[in-house]
Design a protein around this motif. Structure first.
Motif, PDB file in Angstrom:
ATOM      1  N   LYS A 291      41.247  24.947  36.548  1.00 30.80           N
ATOM      2  CA  LYS A 291      41.293  26.351  36.945  1.00 30.80           C
ATOM      3  C   LYS A 291      41.161  26.446  38.457  1.00 30.80           C
ATOM      4  O   LYS A 291      40.242  25.873  39.045  1.00 30.80           O
ATOM      5  CB  LYS A 291      40.166  27.129  36.262  1.00 30.80           C
ATOM      6  N   LEU A 292      42.093  27.154  39.080  1.00 34.35           N
ATOM      7  CA  LEU A 292      42.019  27.363  40.519  1.00 34.35           C
ATOM      8  C   LEU A 292      41.031  28.484  40.811  1.00 34.35           C
ATOM      9  O   LEU A 292      40.964  29.464  40.075  1.00 34.35           O
ATOM     10  CB  LEU A 292      43.393  27.733  41.090  1.00 34.35           C
ATOM     11  N   SER A 293      40.292  28.343  41.880  1.00 35.62           N
ATOM     12  CA  SER A 293      39.422  29.448  42.288  1.00 35.62           C
ATOM     13  C   SER A 293      40.302  30.537  42.881  1.00 35.62           C
ATOM     14  O   SER A 293      41.450  30.288  43.272  1.00 35.62           O
ATOM     15  CB  SER A 293      38.386  28.978  43.309  1.00 35.62           C
ATOM     16  N   ASP A 294      39.784  31.737  42.958  1.00 34.41           N
ATOM     17  CA  ASP A 294      40.553  32.864  43.500  1.00 34.41           C
ATOM     18  C   ASP A 294      41.019  32.613  44.927  1.00 34.41           C
ATOM     19  O   ASP A 294      42.007  33.178  45.371  1.00 34.41           O
ATOM     20  CB  ASP A 294      39.728  34.150  43.446  1.00 34.41           C
ATOM     21  N   THR A 295      40.304  31.764  45.664  1.00 36.22           N
ATOM     22  CA  THR A 295      40.622  31.539  47.075  1.00 36.22           C
ATOM     23  C   THR A 295      41.477  30.303  47.323  1.00 36.22           C
ATOM     24  O   THR A 295      41.863  30.041  48.456  1.00 36.22           O
ATOM     25  CB  THR A 295      39.324  31.439  47.901  1.00 36.22           C
TER      26      THR A 295
ATOM     27  N   ASN B 280      43.974  44.408  33.844  1.00 34.33           N
ATOM     28  CA  ASN B 280      43.157  44.023  34.980  1.00 34.33           C
ATOM     29  C   ASN B 280      43.446  42.565  35.347  1.00 34.33           C
ATOM     30  O   ASN B 280      43.376  41.690  34.480  1.00 34.33           O
ATOM     31  CB  ASN B 280      41.681  44.200  34.616  1.00 34.33           C
ATOM     32  N   PRO B 281      43.754  42.271  36.617  1.00 35.05           N
ATOM     33  CA  PRO B 281      44.029  40.883  37.021  1.00 35.05           C
ATOM     34  C   PRO B 281      42.868  39.930  36.747  1.00 35.05           C
ATOM     35  O   PRO B 281      43.074  38.726  36.607  1.00 35.05           O
ATOM     36  CB  PRO B 281      44.297  40.990  38.521  1.00 35.05           C
ATOM     37  N   ALA B 282      41.657  40.456  36.638  1.00 34.94           N
ATOM     38  CA  ALA B 282      40.492  39.601  36.360  1.00 34.94           C
ATOM     39  C   ALA B 282      40.562  38.987  34.960  1.00 34.94           C
ATOM     40  O   ALA B 282      39.829  38.050  34.667  1.00 34.94           O
ATOM     41  CB  ALA B 282      39.206  40.398  36.522  1.00 34.94           C
ATOM     42  N   LYS B 283      41.441  39.496  34.089  1.00 34.91           N
ATOM     43  CA  LYS B 283      41.606  38.934  32.748  1.00 34.91           C
ATOM     44  C   LYS B 283      42.373  37.615  32.779  1.00 34.91           C
ATOM     45  O   LYS B 283      42.461  36.929  31.775  1.00 34.91           O
ATOM     46  CB  LYS B 283      42.389  39.892  31.852  1.00 34.91           C
ATOM     47  N   PHE B 284      42.968  37.277  33.935  1.00 35.45           N
ATOM     48  CA  PHE B 284      43.854  36.126  34.023  1.00 35.45           C
ATOM     49  C   PHE B 284      43.348  35.120  35.054  1.00 35.45           C
ATOM     50  O   PHE B 284      42.614  35.466  35.971  1.00 35.45           O
ATOM     51  CB  PHE B 284      45.268  36.579  34.406  1.00 35.45           C
ATOM     52  N   ALA B 285      43.772  33.878  34.885  1.00 33.92           N
ATOM     53  CA  ALA B 285      43.424  32.820  35.832  1.00 33.92           C
ATOM     54  C   ALA B 285      44.645  31.930  36.031  1.00 33.92           C
ATOM     55  O   ALA B 285      45.475  31.767  35.131  1.00 33.92           O
ATOM     56  CB  ALA B 285      42.252  31.997  35.316  1.00 33.92           C
TER      57      ALA B 285
END
Length: 187
Positions: A105-109, A85-90
């Motif tokens: 850490k970059l935000s998703d946006t 799952n991509p949510a496991k990564f940042a």
């Protein structure tokens, strides 16, 4: 770098992998699609292969100025056929100043390409790192059933070891107290 008519632009970013845990990929297909039409199940269980990414592995991606950090993560996982799952990564921004390394850490946006271009050509000023998403809150739904069962086995072993250590510590304390009682004179 290419500039598009709509004002966006494209270019390359380099992303380093700093993963502590293994990633999962679907096993290679044997002889093409095979008899089962390419199904990746055997006895109703999804088969996966897990491995550790090589230390300091990196990948160059051609992206747009409008590509988000989340889309970069998804593209990297797709390039390596990672099924986790991509949510496991940042995606993290890494910079070095005064012999100190800083990670943000970059935000998703967030959009990595404009960040990279504004930092200039020096990779010490800014580079990108893919790491495990450490939010403190574990999204257990992101893990497969075999991974969850493995976590439970590990926790069970740790619990048993912890109990064994506690029992030994209290047994030793009891023995020392009994020896002290035997050596003392009454009254």
């Amino acid at each position: 770098m290419n500039v598009n008519k709509d004002g966006s632009y494209t270019g390359f970013i380099k992303v380093q992998f700093k993963l502590a845990r293994p990633v999962s990929v679907n096993p290679p297909k044997k002889g093409g699609a095979g008899r089962d039409g390419g199904a990746k199940k055997a006895n109703g269980v999804k088969r996966r292969t897990s491995f550790y990414m090589p230390k300091d592995a990196s990948k160059h991606l051609h992206i747009s100025s409008r590509t988000s950090a989340r889309e970069v993560i998804e593209a990297l996982l797709k390039k390596f056929t990672v099924v986790d799952n991509p949510a496991k990564f940042a995606l993290f921004e890494r910079s070095e100043r005064h012999d100190q390394v800083y990670l943000r850490k970059l935000s998703d946006t967030d959009h990595p390409l404009p960040l990279r271009l504004s930092a200039g050509p020096n990779e010490k000023a800014l580079s990108f790192v893919l790491k495990e998403n450490e939010t403190g809150e574990v999204n257990w739904h992101a893990f497969s059933m075999p991974e969850l069962k493995n976590f439970l086995r590990i926790l069970q072993r740790e619990e048993e070891e912890h109990i064994k250590q506690l029992v030994q510590r209290y047994a030793l304390a009891r023995t020392k107290m009994q020896e002290a009682l035997r050596g003392s004179t009454p009254g």
